[in-house]
Enzyme design. Structure first.
Site, PDB file in Angstrom:
ATOM      1  N   GLU A 162      84.093  78.381  62.018  1.00 10.76           N
ATOM      2  CA  GLU A 162      84.370  77.776  60.705  1.00 10.76           C
ATOM      3  C   GLU A 162      84.755  78.821  59.668  1.00 10.76           C
ATOM      4  O   GLU A 162      84.800  78.543  58.471  1.00 10.76           O
ATOM      5  CB  GLU A 162      83.162  76.957  60.244  1.00 10.76           C
ATOM      6  CG  GLU A 162      82.812  75.812  61.177  1.00 10.76           C
ATOM      7  CD  GLU A 162      83.674  74.550  60.993  1.00 10.76           C
ATOM      8  OE1 GLU A 162      83.990  74.201  59.854  1.00 10.76           O
ATOM      9  OE2 GLU A 162      84.045  73.924  62.017  1.00 10.76           O
ATOM     10  N   HIS A 230      77.771  73.858  56.414  1.00  8.19           N
ATOM     11  CA  HIS A 230      78.183  75.268  56.472  1.00  8.19           C
ATOM     12  C   HIS A 230      77.096  76.102  55.793  1.00  8.19           C
ATOM     13  O   HIS A 230      76.475  75.644  54.825  1.00  8.19           O
ATOM     14  CB  HIS A 230      79.494  75.503  55.715  1.00  8.19           C
ATOM     15  CG  HIS A 230      80.708  74.943  56.386  1.00  8.19           C
ATOM     16  ND1 HIS A 230      81.673  74.228  55.719  1.00  8.19           N
ATOM     17  CD2 HIS A 230      81.127  75.020  57.671  1.00  8.19           C
ATOM     18  CE1 HIS A 230      82.639  73.876  56.562  1.00  8.19           C
ATOM     19  NE2 HIS A 230      82.321  74.334  57.758  1.00  8.19           N
ATOM     20  N   CYS A 347      83.909  76.889  48.467  1.00  7.08           N
ATOM     21  CA  CYS A 347      84.717  76.355  49.579  1.00  7.08           C
ATOM     22  C   CYS A 347      86.194  76.547  49.306  1.00  7.08           C
ATOM     23  O   CYS A 347      86.997  76.682  50.227  1.00  7.08           O
ATOM     24  CB  CYS A 347      84.499  74.856  49.749  1.00  7.08           C
ATOM     25  SG  CYS A 347      82.832  74.392  50.144  1.00  7.08           S
TER      26      CYS A 347
HETATM   27  O1  SUG Z   1      84.973  70.533  56.437  1.00  5.28           O
HETATM   28  N1  SUG Z   1      85.404  68.202  53.862  1.00  5.28           N
HETATM   29  C1  SUG Z   1      85.286  69.587  54.274  1.00  5.28           C
HETATM   30  C2  SUG Z   1      84.574  70.402  53.238  1.00  5.28           C
HETATM   31  C3  SUG Z   1      84.623  71.850  53.537  1.00  5.28           C
HETATM   32  C4  SUG Z   1      83.720  72.653  52.653  1.00  5.28           C
HETATM   33  N2  SUG Z   1      83.814  74.037  52.977  1.00  5.28           N
HETATM   34  C5  SUG Z   1      82.826  74.926  52.893  1.00  5.28           C
HETATM   35  N3  SUG Z   1      81.562  74.584  52.753  1.00  5.28           N
HETATM   36  N4  SUG Z   1      83.124  76.174  53.025  1.00  5.28           N
HETATM   37  C6  SUG Z   1      84.580  69.686  55.631  1.00  5.28           C
HETATM   38  O2  SUG Z   1      83.636  68.937  55.849  1.00  5.28           O
HETATM   39  C7  SUG Z   1      86.205  65.903  54.081  1.00  5.28           C
HETATM   40  C8  SUG Z   1      87.546  65.253  54.299  1.00  5.28           C
HETATM   41  C9  SUG Z   1      87.482  63.759  54.396  1.00  5.28           C
HETATM   42  O3  SUG Z   1      86.434  63.211  54.704  1.00  5.28           O
HETATM   43  O4  SUG Z   1      88.548  63.142  54.210  1.00  5.28           O
HETATM   44  C10 SUG Z   1      86.190  67.347  54.562  1.00  5.28           C
HETATM   45  O5  SUG Z   1      86.848  67.682  55.491  1.00  5.28           O
END
Ligand code: SUG
Length: 416
Positions: A162, A230, A347
């Site tokens: 990730e 994460h 993020c």
């Molecule tokens: O991978 N949300 C992302 C958020 C990423 C956050 N990143 C960090 N914490 N570094 C994920 O879960 C949601 C998209 C949706 O549901 O349409 C999404 O992918």
């Protein structure tokens, strides 16, 4: 060579929507089916970048990836019998969260003296697993100077990687050699543990890091179960400082000791569960903050607005500031459109330590380019996307044209 930290924020793409695709990401699943506002979302992102530039920080950006992704659409044989979630996956604007774009090891940490970048394979979720080939293409352009940068391929599946969201770096200053900390999750809980231990080890070997200066730590399964999908949802590091929730790691004391053994100057700023519960920390994203060193040498924490609205979190922040610790400022920013999908200030950015002169200048931000981004976004990004709009052919054309307008404005047509 002047190595400085540059934050590369993901510009929120014109197809930004709430499809609830990420199991274990409580914000994203809670907002499933809401109407999104791509233009407002992208403008919030530019405002955050402007605010960080005003603090004197280096700022770059990465572009939205091509969506809807016609290759994935074809590979999945999408038709009206396919589940809505798969249709939504090919529209996902999830590349905005560039903390998941790659793991970055700055040049002073790597044997060959180059900065190494490995695009994250993001294999746990189909909407994210489609990102890496386009991300890799873009990184190869931004960091094209092969004497200075090495842009790798991803870790092979099935080891989920990730990127920087599960990676921290400790150092005396950004241009000095660092200790890199990789945080992995063990599978078997109610939600996916997205970072595999072997992916972390693979990245460390690939980047030719000194094994004595690498630490591997297990994420607390309770934190994953509470929605910390994460590690950067429960801890963040900058220079000597680790800012973490008491329940971030499986073995709290063991984790601090292991980091301290490799990096004796470590200063831990820990938030106890009795001041801010794990649930409140995850709801407000206190730890999904940008912990940055200002030109004055002071550290500041750039947090989501939601933190100021939480009595427990804001009391704790005020107490921390009064206690004269290493973090001297707390600065709230409004990234609500991204927050509703589980993406806070941290993020939205990928940290790269580099000499700005070695980076393709088309990806570096200044005030004039921020004006340009706002103009293109204001003119071309959709105002709103409701769940029923996903798959609409006219909207698909608009979304593609919006990205194309941005590429042309930035003289980046080769990414088309
Ligand atoms: O991978 N949300 C992302 C958020 C990423 C956050 N990143 C960090 N914490 N570094 C994920 O879960 C949601 C998209 C949706 O549901 O349409 C999404 O992918």
């Amino acid at each position: 060579m002047t190595l400085v930290e540059i934050n590369f924020d993901g510009i929120v793409g014109p197809s930004h929507n709430y499809a609830g695709l990420s199991l274990g990401n409580l914000a994203a699943t809670a907002h499933k089916g809401d109407t999104s506002h791509p233009r407002a979302a992208a403008l919030q992102g530019v405002a955050k970048m402007r605010a960080n530039m005003a603090l004197g920080l280096g700022q770059g950006f990465l572009l939205p990836l091509p969506r809807p992704n016609s290759e994935l659409e074809a590979a999945l044989f999408l038709d009206e019998t396919a589940p809505a979630q798969l249709h939504a996956a090919v529209w996902s604007a999830s590349s905005m969260w560039t903390a998941n774009a790659a793991t970055v090891s700055p040049a002073p940490d790597c044997e060959d003296g180059r900065c190494h970048l490995t695009p994250a394979n993001l294999v746990s979720m189909v909407h994210r697993a489609q990102e890496w080939p386009d991300t890799q293409r873009q990184l190869a352009l931004v960091f094209a100077d092969k004497r200075t940068f090495a842009v790798h391929g991803p870790v092979p599946p099935t080891f989920g990687d990730e990127g920087a969201a599960n990676h921290m770096r400790f150092c005396e200053s950004h241009d000095a050699p660092g200790v890199e900390v990789f945080v992995y999750g063990r599978p078997g809980g109610i939600f996916p543990a997205r970072q595999h231990e072997q992916a972390s080890h693979t990245v460390a070997r690939k980047h030719s890091l000194d094994p004595e200066r690498c630490v591997f730590i297990e994420q607390n399964p309770e934190a994953i179960a509470a929605g910390a999908f994460h590690n950067d949802v429960v801890s963040v590091a900058n220079e000597r400082v680790l800012f973490a929730h008491e329940q971030a790691f499986a073995d709290r004391k063991g984790a601090y000791e292991a980091i301290r053994a490799a990096f004796p100057a470590l200063e831990v700023v820990e938030v106890p569960a009795n001041a801010v519960s794990l649930e409140e920390a995850i709801r407000t994203y206190l730890f999904n903050a940008q912990l940055v060193t200002l030109p004055s040498g002071e550290m500041a924490l750039v947090v989501p607005e939601e933190c100021r609205e939480s009595e427990a979190v804001w009391n704790w922040c005020e107490g921390m500031l009064a206690s004269n610790g290493p973090i001297r400022k707390v600065i709230p920013v409004d990234v609500r459109q991204s927050m509703a999908n589980g993406g806070g200030p941290a993020c939205l950015r990928l940290r790269v330590v580099a000499d700005p002169a070695t980076v393709d200048p088309r990806f570096l931000l200044d005030e004039a380019k921020a004006d340009l981004l706002e103009t293109v976004i204001g003119k071309h990004w959709p105002d709103a996307i409701a769940p029923a709009d996903i798959g609409n052919a006219a909207l698909a054309r608009d979304v593609r044209a919006a990205r194309q307008a941005l590429l042309e404005a930035l003289d980046l047509a080769e990414l088309g």
